[in-house]
Design an enzyme around this catalytic site. Structure first.
Site, short mmCIF file in Angstrom:
data_model
loop_
_atom_site.label_atom_id
_atom_site.label_comp_id
_atom_site.label_asym_id
_atom_site.label_seq_id
_atom_site.Cartn_x
_atom_site.Cartn_y
_atom_site.Cartn_z
N CYS A 41 0.97 -1.08 -0.28
CA CYS A 41 -0.13 0.28 0.17
C CYS A 41 1.09 1.42 0.19
O CYS A 41 1.73 1.60 -0.74
CB CYS A 41 -1.03 -0.15 1.21
SG CYS A 41 -2.36 1.15 1.06
N GLU B 145 -2.70 -9.41 3.07
CA GLU B 145 -3.12 -9.63 4.02
C GLU B 145 -4.02 -9.27 4.80
O GLU B 145 -4.69 -10.18 4.99
CB GLU B 145 -2.01 -8.55 5.67
CG GLU B 145 -2.54 -7.73 6.25
CD GLU B 145 -1.71 -6.47 4.90
OE1 GLU B 145 -2.17 -4.77 5.12
OE2 GLU B 145 -1.54 -6.75 3.90
N HIS C 170 -3.84 -4.56 -0.22
CA HIS C 170 -3.08 -5.56 1.22
C HIS C 170 -3.59 -6.72 1.18
O HIS C 170 -4.99 -7.49 1.77
CB HIS C 170 -4.04 -5.02 2.42
CG HIS C 170 -3.87 -3.57 2.35
ND1 HIS C 170 -2.71 -3.04 3.27
CD2 HIS C 170 -4.29 -2.16 2.20
CE1 HIS C 170 -2.43 -1.86 3.75
NE2 HIS C 170 -4.36 -1.39 2.47
#
Length: 193
Positions: free
Chosen positions: A77, A177, A175
């Site tokens: 990001c 994650e 992202h």
């Protein structure tokens, strides 16, 4: 394997650490140059505003360390945007790893882009086993245009870069994650790179 998440006060570090744990690995959070340099893999996260994040990197000397790293580095990001040469956000000079100028969305779309969007034109080992048009999670108001370093794109008012790759440096605008099983696969590919 020694995995270090750069902890410079502008990151989504806990969610990344938990995602790595779910993959069966442990990560160290650190802003210590020696610890970062000695890592096998480095993750450079980022959430927030570019100019204040760069001030934190400069204050700690990490702005000179990160571009010299030789092991695989993944910017996420804002981390990816700061790896670029420049961003319109705060008229900020970045780390210059990618010769790219980050721009603000201005084509009549809602800003920030928040939510799930598709990735395509996948052309990096980062996406081994990932199919075109998979959905990933994004939260951002600025984007990197398509460049020779682009290895994945997304469309939001315009086609733009959602992943960059140059030498040992990777960056994702999304992202991983927070991108469910697709994101876990991408993180695992990075850890296996």
């Amino acid at each position: 394997m020694k995995i270090v998440i750069i902890n410079y006060g502008a990151g989504n570090i806990q969610s990344i650490k938990f995602a790595i744990q779910r993959l069966g690995y442990e990560a160290i959070l650190s802003d210590d140059p020696a610890t970062i340099i000695s890592a096998d893999k480095v993750i450079f996260p980022g959430v927030g505003e570019a100019s204040s994040a760069m001030k934190k990197l400069r204050a700690s000397g990490l702005d000179t360390i990160i571009p010299t790293l030789r092991q695989p580095v993944l910017g996420i990001c804002l981390g990816m945007q700061l790896m670029c040469a420049y961003t319109e956000e705060g008229e900020t000079e970045g780390l210059g790893i990618f010769d790219v100028a980050v721009e603000r969305f201005n084509s009549g779309v809602k800003v920030p882009q928040i939510g799930w969007n598709q990735i395509r034109s996948l052309s990096s080992p980062l996406f081994d086993g990932v199919t075109e048009d998979e959905y990933v999670y994004l939260v951002h108001s600025y984007y990197a245009p398509i460049t020779p370093y682009t290895v994945a794109t997304t469309s939001y008012g315009t086609d733009y870069t959602t992943a960059l790759h140059k030498d040992n440096f990777y960056g994702t605008q999304f992202h991983p994650e927070k991108s469910s099983s697709v994101g876990e696969k991408i993180l695992l590919n990075f850890l296996n790179s």
